[in-house]
Design an enzyme around this catalytic site. Structure first.
Site, PDB file in Angstrom:
ATOM      1  N   ASN A   8      -4.017   6.611  -7.028  1.00  0.00           N
ATOM      2  CA  ASN A   8      -3.002   7.625  -6.742  1.00  0.00           C
ATOM      3  C   ASN A   8      -2.017   7.605  -7.909  1.00  0.00           C
ATOM      4  OD1 ASN A   8      -0.985   9.259  -5.810  1.00  0.00           O
ATOM      5  ND2 ASN A   8      -0.372   7.936  -4.101  1.00  0.00           N
ATOM      6  N   TRP A   9      -2.143   8.606  -8.769  1.00  0.00           N
ATOM      7  CA  TRP A   9      -1.314   8.625  -9.988  1.00  0.00           C
ATOM      8  C   TRP A   9       0.128   9.040  -9.709  1.00  0.00           C
ATOM      9  CZ3 TRP A   9      -4.998  11.377 -14.106  1.00  0.00           C
ATOM     10  CH2 TRP A   9      -6.086  10.532 -14.373  1.00  0.00           C
ATOM     11  N   LYS A  10       0.399   9.501  -8.515  1.00  0.00           N
ATOM     12  CA  LYS A  10       1.756   9.961  -8.159  1.00  0.00           C
ATOM     13  C   LYS A  10       2.266  10.940  -9.238  1.00  0.00           C
ATOM     14  CE  LYS A  10       2.258   5.782  -5.483  1.00  0.00           C
ATOM     15  NZ  LYS A  10       3.099   4.752  -4.903  1.00  0.00           N
ATOM     16  N   HIS A 102       1.104  10.424   2.699  1.00  0.00           N
ATOM     17  CA  HIS A 102       1.599   9.261   1.943  1.00  0.00           C
ATOM     18  C   HIS A 102       3.042   8.979   2.348  1.00  0.00           C
ATOM     19  CE1 HIS A 102       2.827   6.640  -1.296  1.00  0.00           C
ATOM     20  NE2 HIS A 102       1.537   6.398  -1.479  1.00  0.00           N
ATOM     21  N   GLU A 104       5.537   8.290   0.707  1.00  0.00           N
ATOM     22  CA  GLU A 104       6.554   8.948  -0.131  1.00  0.00           C
ATOM     23  C   GLU A 104       6.738  10.402   0.303  1.00  0.00           C
ATOM     24  OE1 GLU A 104       4.721   7.771  -3.795  1.00  0.00           O
ATOM     25  OE2 GLU A 104       5.300   5.701  -3.382  1.00  0.00           O
ATOM     26  N   GLU A 180      -1.146   1.515   4.207  1.00  0.00           N
ATOM     27  CA  GLU A 180      -0.202   1.136   3.148  1.00  0.00           C
ATOM     28  C   GLU A 180       1.147   0.757   3.770  1.00  0.00           C
ATOM     29  OE1 GLU A 180      -1.373   3.141  -0.835  1.00  0.00           O
ATOM     30  OE2 GLU A 180      -0.194   4.581   0.292  1.00  0.00           O
ATOM     31  N   GLY A 186       4.661  -0.685  -4.545  1.00  0.00           N
ATOM     32  CA  GLY A 186       5.437  -0.803  -5.781  1.00  0.00           C
ATOM     33  C   GLY A 186       6.393  -1.979  -5.816  1.00  0.00           C
ATOM     34  N   SER A 224       0.694  -2.566  -3.867  1.00  0.00           N
ATOM     35  CA  SER A 224       0.724  -3.651  -4.865  1.00  0.00           C
ATOM     36  C   SER A 224      -0.627  -4.324  -5.085  1.00  0.00           C
ATOM     37  CB  SER A 224       1.793  -4.699  -4.494  1.00  0.00           C
ATOM     38  OG  SER A 224       3.085  -4.112  -4.527  1.00  0.00           O
ATOM     39  N   GLY A 245      -1.720   2.419  -6.765  1.00  0.00           N
ATOM     40  CA  GLY A 245      -0.714   3.193  -7.480  1.00  0.00           C
ATOM     41  C   GLY A 245      -0.598   2.711  -8.916  1.00  0.00           C
ATOM     42  N   GLY A 246       0.377   1.857  -9.170  1.00  0.00           N
ATOM     43  CA  GLY A 246       0.702   1.411 -10.532  1.00  0.00           C
ATOM     44  C   GLY A 246      -0.499   0.940 -11.344  1.00  0.00           C
TER      45      GLY A 246
HETATM   46  P1  13P Z   1       1.315   0.576  -5.785  1.00  0.00           P
HETATM   47  O1  13P Z   1      -0.134   0.157  -5.995  1.00  0.00           O
HETATM   48  O2  13P Z   1       2.018   0.945  -7.039  1.00  0.00           O
HETATM   49  O3  13P Z   1       2.037  -0.420  -4.926  1.00  0.00           O
HETATM   50  O4  13P Z   1       1.264   1.947  -4.927  1.00  0.00           O
HETATM   51  C1  13P Z   1       0.473   2.000  -3.800  1.00  0.00           C
HETATM   52  C2  13P Z   1       0.428   3.404  -3.333  1.00  0.00           C
HETATM   53  O5  13P Z   1       1.415   3.945  -2.874  1.00  0.00           O
HETATM   54  C3  13P Z   1      -0.840   4.122  -3.457  1.00  0.00           C
HETATM   55  O6  13P Z   1      -0.835   5.299  -2.722  1.00  0.00           O
END
Ligand code: 13P
Length: 266
Positions: A8-10, A102, A104, A180, A186, A224, A245-246
């Protein structure tokens, strides 16, 4: 069974130049891996809307799938909904999946049960697969409310099947749950593998209770996940992959996570 590792590149990368560089790195790494290295792992990336078409063009002929990060709740096709992008438009851009719910989106856009029910209906009627995100906040975790929160979030799927029972057709192959915990996103903080495993077991049992066809559904862990901890999550039979994510923004760490899950499937 295959594992799923989804990036997920956000709201990243900042430029189309950087998107291209990330994809080049990813595709070079994928093609240089021994076939068996990631053979048991399906890879997918979810770029921003603005980059979807270019990413899909670049991924043509590769084994990597592409997802959107969201779709419009208002209409599956067209309409006066400024700023929205519909399921039909996403599918036309070449994506075959979308992330929905998600944390967010729930936090910054107040996405509700009804909103997510609409989005899920639109996605499925346009033949998009859905990666449905659920998870508790730190306060809910501390209050031991994880399973109750998850039950309330999964009720979207229960209501979907009550309202439109015909959507069960094909749903097992077009629905992935991503657990999640909000507090793990994050932050570098992660639940124990045993905690994730028990929660995933609960999710799988809950889905099967909605409809027998939803037996043993794919449930990913997100929050994470990195190249160092992926092996420990991958070793648990209840964890079918990761939503990353990251660590998905570097080909090397993303592929290392895919290798961990692929190895564990062998
Ligand atoms: P991180 O891997 O950066 O914690 O993000 C997870 C995420 O929100 C994937 O959708």
């Amino acid at each position: 069974m295959q594992a799923w590792v989804i990036g997920n590149w956000k709201q990243n990368p900042a430029t189309s130049h950087d998107v291209k560089a990330l994809l080049d790195d990813l595709l070079t790494a994928v093609s240089s891996k021994e076939q068996s290295d990631i053979a048991a792992c399906q890879l997918m990336v979810a770029p921003s809307f603005i980059h979807l078409t270019a990413v899909n063009e670049r991924l043509k002929g590769s084994s990597v799938l592409c997802a959107a990060q969201d779709i419009s709740a208002h209409s599956a096709s067209t309409g006066a909904y400024t700023g929205d992008c519909s399921a039909q438009q996403i599918a036309d851009a070449g994506a075959t999946w979308t992330i929905l719910g998600h944390s967010e989106r729930r936090q910054y856009h107040q996405e509700s049960h009804d909103c997510l029910l609409q989005k899920m209906t639109h996605a499925l009627t346009q033949n998009l697969g859905v990666i449905f995100c659920i998870g508790e906040t730190q306060a809910q975790y501390d209050a031991k409310q994880t399973l109750a929160v998850i039950d309330a979030q999964l009720a979207v799927i229960k209501d979907l099947l009550t309202q439109q029972p015909e959507l069960i057709e094909g749903l097992p192959a077009r629905l992935i749950i991503a657990y999640e915990p909000v507090w793990a996103i994050g932050t570098g903080k992660v639940p124990t593998v045993a905690e994730v495993s028990a929660t995933h077991q609960h999710i799988k049992q809950t889905l099967a209770s909605f409809n027998a066809a939803l037996d043993n559904m794919t449930v990913l862990y997100g929050g994470s996940v990195n190249a160092d901890n992926a092996d420990s999550f991958a070793a648990d039979s209840m964890i079918d992959g990761a939503l990353v994510g990251g660590a998905s923004l570097k080909a090397e760490s993303f592929l290392a996570i895919a290798q961990a899950f692929s190895r564990a499937m062998a």
